[in-house]
Design an enzyme around this catalytic site. Sequence first.
Site, short mmCIF file in Angstrom:
data_model
loop_
_atom_site.label_atom_id
_atom_site.label_comp_id
_atom_site.label_asym_id
_atom_site.label_seq_id
_atom_site.Cartn_x
_atom_site.Cartn_y
_atom_site.Cartn_z
N TYR A 26 26.84 -36.54 15.27
CA TYR A 26 26.41 -35.92 16.53
C TYR A 26 25.20 -35.05 16.27
O TYR A 26 25.12 -33.89 16.65
CB TYR A 26 27.57 -35.10 17.12
CG TYR A 26 27.42 -34.77 18.59
CD1 TYR A 26 27.55 -35.76 19.56
CD2 TYR A 26 27.15 -33.46 19.01
CE1 TYR A 26 27.43 -35.46 20.91
CE2 TYR A 26 27.03 -33.15 20.36
CZ TYR A 26 27.18 -34.15 21.29
OH TYR A 26 27.06 -33.85 22.64
N GLN A 29 20.04 -38.07 16.83
CA GLN A 29 20.27 -39.30 17.59
C GLN A 29 21.67 -39.32 18.21
O GLN A 29 21.85 -39.74 19.35
CB GLN A 29 20.12 -40.54 16.68
CG GLN A 29 18.70 -40.82 16.24
CD GLN A 29 17.80 -41.29 17.39
OE1 GLN A 29 18.20 -42.10 18.21
NE2 GLN A 29 16.60 -40.76 17.44
N SER A 52 33.66 -30.63 11.06
CA SER A 52 32.28 -30.65 11.55
C SER A 52 32.03 -29.61 12.64
O SER A 52 32.81 -29.48 13.58
CB SER A 52 31.95 -32.04 12.09
OG SER A 52 30.74 -31.99 12.81
N ASP A 84 20.89 -41.20 6.89
CA ASP A 84 20.83 -42.44 6.12
C ASP A 84 21.44 -42.27 4.72
O ASP A 84 22.11 -43.16 4.22
CB ASP A 84 19.38 -42.92 6.01
CG ASP A 84 18.83 -43.28 7.38
OD1 ASP A 84 19.45 -44.10 8.07
OD2 ASP A 84 17.79 -42.72 7.77
N THR A 85 21.21 -41.10 4.10
CA THR A 85 21.70 -40.88 2.75
C THR A 85 23.23 -40.69 2.73
O THR A 85 23.85 -40.85 1.68
CB THR A 85 21.03 -39.64 2.12
OG1 THR A 85 21.07 -38.57 3.08
CG2 THR A 85 19.60 -39.93 1.74
N HIS A 109 18.59 -47.43 12.32
CA HIS A 109 17.54 -47.60 11.30
C HIS A 109 18.14 -48.57 10.27
O HIS A 109 19.31 -48.45 9.92
CB HIS A 109 17.22 -46.24 10.68
CG HIS A 109 16.17 -46.27 9.59
ND1 HIS A 109 15.10 -47.13 9.59
CD2 HIS A 109 16.04 -45.51 8.48
CE1 HIS A 109 14.35 -46.89 8.51
NE2 HIS A 109 14.90 -45.93 7.82
N GLU A 196 6.25 -43.24 9.29
CA GLU A 196 6.50 -41.81 9.12
C GLU A 196 5.77 -41.26 7.89
O GLU A 196 5.37 -40.10 7.89
CB GLU A 196 8.02 -41.49 9.10
CG GLU A 196 8.79 -42.07 7.95
CD GLU A 196 10.30 -42.21 8.25
OE1 GLU A 196 10.67 -42.20 9.43
OE2 GLU A 196 11.08 -42.35 7.31
P1 NAD Z 1 20.92 -35.95 11.76
O1 NAD Z 1 20.61 -35.45 10.40
O2 NAD Z 1 20.29 -35.30 12.93
O3 NAD Z 1 22.46 -35.83 12.09
C1 NAD Z 1 23.49 -36.47 11.50
C2 NAD Z 1 24.83 -35.96 12.01
O4 NAD Z 1 25.81 -36.65 11.25
C3 NAD Z 1 25.09 -34.49 11.78
O5 NAD Z 1 24.70 -33.69 12.86
C4 NAD Z 1 26.58 -34.49 11.60
O6 NAD Z 1 27.21 -34.55 12.85
C5 NAD Z 1 26.84 -35.79 10.89
N1 NAD Z 1 26.84 -35.70 9.41
C6 NAD Z 1 25.91 -35.13 8.61
N2 NAD Z 1 26.24 -35.28 7.31
C7 NAD Z 1 27.40 -35.96 7.29
C8 NAD Z 1 28.24 -36.44 6.27
N3 NAD Z 1 27.96 -36.24 4.98
N4 NAD Z 1 29.34 -37.11 6.64
C9 NAD Z 1 29.64 -37.32 7.93
N5 NAD Z 1 28.88 -36.90 8.95
C10 NAD Z 1 27.78 -36.25 8.64
O7 NAD Z 1 20.65 -37.54 11.73
P2 NAD Z 1 19.65 -38.35 12.67
O8 NAD Z 1 18.24 -37.88 12.43
O9 NAD Z 1 20.17 -38.37 14.05
O10 NAD Z 1 19.75 -39.79 12.02
C11 NAD Z 1 20.82 -40.68 12.32
C12 NAD Z 1 20.29 -42.09 12.22
O11 NAD Z 1 19.32 -42.31 13.24
C13 NAD Z 1 19.62 -42.42 10.91
O12 NAD Z 1 19.89 -43.75 10.58
C14 NAD Z 1 18.14 -42.26 11.24
O13 NAD Z 1 17.29 -43.01 10.40
C15 NAD Z 1 18.13 -42.81 12.65
N6 NAD Z 1 16.99 -42.41 13.47
C16 NAD Z 1 16.64 -41.11 13.56
C17 NAD Z 1 15.59 -40.73 14.36
C18 NAD Z 1 15.20 -39.28 14.51
O14 NAD Z 1 14.15 -39.03 15.09
N7 NAD Z 1 15.99 -38.31 14.07
C19 NAD Z 1 14.87 -41.71 15.08
C20 NAD Z 1 15.28 -43.04 15.01
C21 NAD Z 1 16.34 -43.37 14.18
MG MG Z 2 10.91 -43.68 12.86
#
Ligand code: NAD
Ligand code: MG
Length: 350
Positions: A26, A29, A52, A84-85, A109, A196
């Site tokens: 949450y 994205q 969380s 992603d990690t 992604h 990026e």
């Molecule tokens: P983020 O870092 O904003 O959030 C991830 C969320 O996952 C956290 O808020 C938490 O709720 C949860 N989380 C974090 N660590 C965790 C763990 N170890 N175990 C379980 N839950 C955990 O992530 P994001 O930027 O929204 O990215 C999510 C996906 O969307 C990725 O694949 C990213 O590449 C993709 N994406 C991101 C963007 C962007 O602009 N942020 C754009 C397009 C695609």
């Molecule tokens: Mg991008």
Amino acid sequence: MTARMYYDNDADPSALADQTVAIIGYGSQGHAHALNLHETGVDVVVGLAPGSRSRALASEAGLRVMDVSDAVKAADVIMILVPDTAQKAVYDAEIAPHLRPGQLLMFAHGFNIHFGRIDPPGIVDVGMIAPKGPGHLLRSVYQAGGGVPALFAVHRDQSGTARARILAYGRAIGSTRAGVLETTFAEETETDLFGEQSVLCGGTAALVKMAFETLVDAGYQPELAYFETMHELKLIVDLMYRGGLNFMRFSVSDTAEYGDYVSGPRIIDEHVRSTMRDVLKEIQDGTFANRWIAESDSGRAEFNRLRQADRDHPIEQVGARLRAQMPFLNPVEVQAGQVQAAASTPGASR
Ligand code: NAD
Ligand code: MG
């Protein structure tokens, strides 16, 4: 070759009509996908770790929250939106053991599928909707009646319903209002990383910093250098966003336009093109992905050092002072990865 774009009329919402979508994570994205889907009328459950901090946020927003494994069991479509990690560990422990035939596993992604870190069983469909914008924008543009364009990919259509469900998902988050474009996990992953690194984050940040330093080193006032090299960039990018380079050049003075033609290619020269090709090659052959995964798995010492060094850069110090006097910008300050004194911007605190 012109790419085929898919719009609202190409996406049948009934493909998700009696389906439950689990949004895992949450963050940027995750909150936007969950809330947009929910408001479109799709049945959504948010999967989060027991401890969380996002649990309260999601519940307060009116969403159902469950542990990740329970959300996977309850869902027909699973969208993985943890970083992603972190995806491989969450997938191995809490998603993979509960997968069943007919489910659609989705990503925003292609990183983990493309680089082979996640290899879903043949019983499930695999697809992607990758919005071309940060989550807070996906949310606010949807609320304003628009959509953020997205890429979509059908990696595996075991059930025969994957394509329809992926397009319906794209429609439900608002993206088919702007248009979605078909791609593959390989193309999305490589171009996203390249975009990026070369322009959106890496290239722009390095260009702005170097121009700022050049002016300050030459004895000009840092405040003035900030306005010239960072503040005004938004005004220029807004023009490009609406009408491309042509509209930007239509709007700036002839003097600025002439300088653009004669000096731009000297700054971003053939050496930069050759470096861009090197960067692209290292993305394609997995060098970058391996380096980033190793860095992340080993505690992120380099990442944290680089982050700290740029956090204290003079352009950040000067910029924070100037933005604080421009409340109409809705200025925010980021400390240790957290948004601190955020005004009430949607997405500034999520
Ligand atoms: P983020 O870092 O904003 O959030 C991830 C969320 O996952 C956290 O808020 C938490 O709720 C949860 N989380 C974090 N660590 C965790 C763990 N170890 N175990 C379980 N839950 C955990 O992530 P994001 O930027 O929204 O990215 C999510 C996906 O969307 C990725 O694949 C990213 O590449 C993709 N994406 C991101 C963007 C962007 O602009 N942020 C754009 C397009 C695609
Ligand atoms: Mg991008």
